[in-house]
Design an enzyme around this catalytic site. Structure first.
Site, short mmCIF file in Angstrom:
data_model
loop_
_atom_site.label_atom_id
_atom_site.label_comp_id
_atom_site.label_asym_id
_atom_site.label_seq_id
_atom_site.Cartn_x
_atom_site.Cartn_y
_atom_site.Cartn_z
CB SER A 121 -19.26 49.06 -60.16
OG SER A 121 -17.92 49.43 -60.14
CG ASN A 167 -16.48 67.94 -69.54
OD1 ASN A 167 -17.32 68.15 -70.42
ND2 ASN A 167 -16.75 67.27 -68.44
CG HIS A 224 -15.39 71.96 -68.99
ND1 HIS A 224 -16.54 71.36 -68.55
CD2 HIS A 224 -14.40 71.56 -68.14
CE1 HIS A 224 -16.27 70.64 -67.47
NE2 HIS A 224 -14.98 70.73 -67.22
NE ARG A 226 -19.03 71.53 -61.84
CZ ARG A 226 -17.93 70.91 -62.23
NH1 ARG A 226 -17.72 70.62 -63.50
NH2 ARG A 226 -17.00 70.57 -61.34
CD GLN A 275 -14.58 74.07 -64.91
OE1 GLN A 275 -13.90 74.99 -64.49
NE2 GLN A 275 -14.40 72.82 -64.53
CB CYS A 312 -11.28 69.03 -67.86
SG CYS A 312 -12.06 69.53 -66.32
#
Ligand code: A2P
Length: 345
Positions: A42, A316, A243, A236, A157, A130
């Site tokens: 990037s 999070n 979260h 998840r 999460q 987190c």
């Protein structure tokens, strides 16, 4: 005039790195310059910052020589390589990866919980996981008042915790399903759209995932208390940001839910939202973009003497990562002793 600082953000093009830039800007961090660093992939791309744009540079060992501090969110292997180089260059690092968290030389810091350990830093400071951060901001006032013997937690999460590609995967799978197409996947081992995956990070020998064991080990290190028993199930869920956690605790001495709520309502960084009769409780959608941790559904655990249970929510990427890291950076620049530059790694 008060001093301003040259700040580096490694991983600036990623989900957490972008949020670090937002936090530096929104919280009014005293920056003189902000250098956006990432990989060659990037380098050259431009990121919005403070009403203008900054150009991403490829990180090299020389990147840190002119910086006063750096915030890393570029994964564990990048941190392993570059954090000691930065520290040796006199640039303290606040690292969001899991690489240094359990290293004895490295303080693991949640400002509301254990800011005092920052005094021991030697150029590398770790930002906790987190899920651990938000749970401990909520539990700190209870821990201080009556002690905590045992914690059981189930997490829900958001995909942004996995990174930018996972955000795109949830959006794409949702679009595909609504268009009657077979969802494609590359980040998670199963479809995440309209699903829940009880699998975050890799599984370890004891049957828990690494994410679950991070909650165990990091909680003990941050509270400085190896006697706390902790069991976590990390899941998840198809949420973009925020979260949520169902938390059960057994305290060392009795405290009723009302007294716990009162203590939590006075704790720094924590907001109590607890009026279930009026449908008021913490929600990921309300926490997104906020720096505080939200707690509600605070009640006695009817299955256990000295038990309390609650629902804890935070963004999070903010309190769970970028916000906590920028708060640590604010503590560093407030105390010149913490910005000494003679570290050996
Ligand atoms: P890049 O955009 O050049 O790949 P996320 O967690 O959202 O996936 O973001 C990860 C961040 O870490 C990105 O900014 C990514 O940069 C950066 N990154 C990943 N690997 C490296 C590396 N080897 N060197 C520098 N930056 C890295």
């Amino acid at each position: 005039m008060s001093r301003e600082y040259n700040v580096g953000v490694l991983g600036a093009s990623g989900a957490v790195g972008r949020e670090v830039l937002n936090c530096l800007e929104e919280r009014g961090f005293p920056w003189a310059s902000v250098k956006a660093l990432a990989s060659s992939r990037s380098a050259g791309s431009r990121l919005e910052f403070a009403g203008g744009e900054i150009t991403v540079e490829e990180v090299t060992p020389d990147s840190f020589k002119d910086l006063d501090l750096a915030i890393f969110s570029a994964g564990a292997s990048t941190s392993r390589e570059y954090a000691p180089i930065a520290a040796r260059s006199g640039c303290p690092v606040i690292d969001n990866s899991s690489c240094w968290r359990m290293d004895e030389r490295v303080p693991l810091v949640v400002p509301e919980v254990n800011a005092r350990v920052l005094a021991r830093h030697r150029g590398i400071i770790a930002n906790p996981n987190c899920s651990t951060i938000q749970m401990l901001v909520a539990l700190k006032p209870i821990y201080d008042a009556v002690g905590i013997r045992r914690i059981v937690v189930a997490t829900y999460q958001a995909v942004s915790g996995t990174g930018q590609k996972a955000i795109e995967e949830l959006a794409e799978q949702t679009r595909q399903i609504f268009n009657c197409q077979e969802p494609t996947r590359s980040v998670y081992p199963h479809r995440i759209a309209f699903n829940c995956l009880p699998h975050i990070d890799v599984f370890t020998d004891n049957g828990y995932s690494k994410e679950e064991m991070k909650m165990v080990n990091e909680t003990r290190k941050i509270f400085g208390d190896d006697s706390i028993k902790i069991s976590a199930t990390c899941v998840r869920v198809p949420v973009f940001y925020g979260h949520s956690e169902a938390v059960w605790i057994e305290t060392a001495r009795h405290i009723d839910a009302g007294a716990a709520r009162e203590l939590m309502s006075r704790a720094p960084g924590l907001l109590v939202v607890d009026d279930p009769d009026n449908n008021k409780y913490p929600l990921a959608t309300d926490a997104a973009g906020r720096d505080e941790v939200f707690v509600g559904r605070i009640r006695a655990d009817i299955s256990c003497d000295n038990g309390l249970t609650m629902w804890v929510v935070a963004d999070n990427l903010r309190k769970g990562a970028a916000g906590n890291a920028v708060e640590i950076a604010e503590l560093l620049v407030r105390d010149p002793e913490l910005l000494k530059t003679d570290w050996v790694w």
